[in-house]
Design a protein around this motif. Structure first.
Motif, mmCIF file in Angstrom:
data_model
loop_
_atom_site.group_PDB
_atom_site.id
_atom_site.type_symbol
_atom_site.label_atom_id
_atom_site.label_comp_id
_atom_site.label_asym_id
_atom_site.label_seq_id
_atom_site.Cartn_x
_atom_site.Cartn_y
_atom_site.Cartn_z
ATOM 1 N N HIS A 144 0.854 -1.188 0.000
ATOM 2 C CA HIS A 144 0.000 0.000 0.000
ATOM 3 C C HIS A 144 0.887 1.233 0.000
ATOM 4 C CE1 HIS A 144 0.869 -0.500 4.276
ATOM 5 N NE2 HIS A 144 0.342 0.681 4.559
ATOM 6 N N ASP A 148 5.481 4.984 4.999
ATOM 7 C CA ASP A 148 6.538 4.064 5.437
ATOM 8 C C ASP A 148 6.680 2.866 4.508
ATOM 9 O OD1 ASP A 148 3.939 3.631 6.579
ATOM 10 O OD2 ASP A 148 4.768 2.017 7.786
ATOM 11 N N HIS A 149 5.916 2.821 3.433
ATOM 12 C CA HIS A 149 6.010 1.708 2.484
ATOM 13 C C HIS A 149 6.506 2.143 1.113
ATOM 14 C CE1 HIS A 149 3.900 -1.023 5.293
ATOM 15 N NE2 HIS A 149 3.562 0.152 5.782
ATOM 16 N N HIS A 293 5.245 -4.663 11.023
ATOM 17 C CA HIS A 293 5.595 -3.738 12.108
ATOM 18 C C HIS A 293 5.641 -4.434 13.463
ATOM 19 C CE1 HIS A 293 5.517 -0.346 9.462
ATOM 20 N NE2 HIS A 293 4.247 -0.502 9.153
HETATM 21 ZN ZN LIG Z 1 3.149 0.662 7.745
#
Ligand SMILES: [Zn+2]
Length: 318
Positions: A144, A148-149, A293
């Motif tokens: 997604h 952070d991706h 995470h």
């Molecule tokens: Zn994330």
């Protein structure tokens, strides 16, 4: 230290962890959510059948309790964290990504946060440690488009880091971040970061709109809710399976307390359905799981079904 672990070794570890929980030894036994020795490492090699896999750390971030568990009273969160012997003033959250060498293809799942925080941006240096050259990667799968991706997609000149890769992302995810309606559902900063990082990839992006085998043994599976086109990646080789669950849930306590959810879920009702679908599946299959995470790095373990929710059993030794 072992470079590669196998399923039998892992199951031995799991049984130990499970029995310590059954006998109420969580506090005095292994602090398995927060093993600092493991956390210090930035790469972790293992094998799924014939696939060589490397977990890669991009660093992590301390989230506040109220964002990670936004529908739960703070006192209640603290009580549960204490029970697990975890810090009660923040939620340490690793950012863990996965490289796979299938023998035919070199694949990366998600691209790190880049310089989002001063505690992130370590993915490329950890890839170097693992002797993985960014230009050797031919396939990038994107679960997604949260910062952070995809925050590490571009270099300092705003050019793609993975110069020889084809990219795969769910069609609904791509469409969402470039739509006007995104402004009603996501922070403006997230939208800016998504458009800045995804835009330059446009000519090499493949949009996925149904569960698909992207490469032999590697599938993308829809798990919407956290974001509208959030997807999970499954690997299958020999008699082993692994699911990289992206942000289907962010923390093991979202499994133990299935009604707890983070502020970051854009469509919480769909996220709840995806959570059941994915975690029932991985528990039934006894598959390996990377909880992207889940502390501690390498965020690798398996999941068992409980009367309520599921329990996370991370590997405790690497
Ligand atoms: Zn994330």
């Amino acid at each position: 230290m072992k470079d590669f672990i196998n399923r039998r070794d892992f199951l031995k570890v799991s049984v130990l962890v499970s029995s310590s929980l059954c006998t109420g030894l969580t506090l005095s036994g292994i602090d398995f959510y927060y093993n600092k020795t493991i956390e210090k490492k930035g790469t972790y090699k293992f094998r799924i059948g014939d696939f060589e896999c490397v977990c890669l750390s991009d660093g992590g971030y301390n989230y506040n309790l109220e964002d990670m568990f936004s529908n739960v009273p703070t006192d209640c969160i603290k009580e549960v964290l204490l029970k697990h012997g975890m810090p009660t003033d923040y939620i340490w959250t690793p950012y863990t990504y996965l490289f796979i060498n299938t023998g035919e293809n070199r694949v990366l799942i998600d691209m790190g946060a880049g310089q989002l925080y001063d505690t992130t941006g370590k993915l490329l240096s950890n890839m170097k440690l693992a002797e993985i050259a960014p230009d050797s990667i031919d396939t990038v799968l994107i679960t997604h488009a949260h910062p952070d991706h995809i925050g590490g997609a571009l270099d300092e000149n705003d050019k793609p880091v993975y110069t020889n890769a084809q990219y795969f992302i769910w069609k609904e995810e791509w469409d969402f971040w470039f739509s006007e309606s995104a402004f009603e559902k996501a922070p403006e900063e997230f939208i800016r970061i998504a458009r800045k990082n995804l835009g330059p990839l446009k000519d090499r992006v493949n949009l996925v709109d149904r569960e698909s085998e992207i490469l032999p043994g590697i599938n993308m599976i829809p798990a919407p809710g956290h974001t509208p086109g959030h997807a999970v990646v499954s690997l299958s080789s020999g008699d082993e399976q692994l699911f990289y669950i992206g942000d289907t849930v962010l923390h093991p306590l979202h499994l133990e307390h299935p009604d707890w959810s983070p502020v970051y879920d854009i469509i919480p009702e769909k996220a709840a359905i995806s959570k059941c679908k994915i975690f029932d599946l991985v528990a039934d299959l006894e598959a390996w799981v990377i909880g992207q995470h889940f502390p501690p790095f390498p965020s690798l373990g398996h999941v068992t079904k409980q009367d309520v929710g599921w329990k996370w059993h991370p590997i405790t030794e690497i």
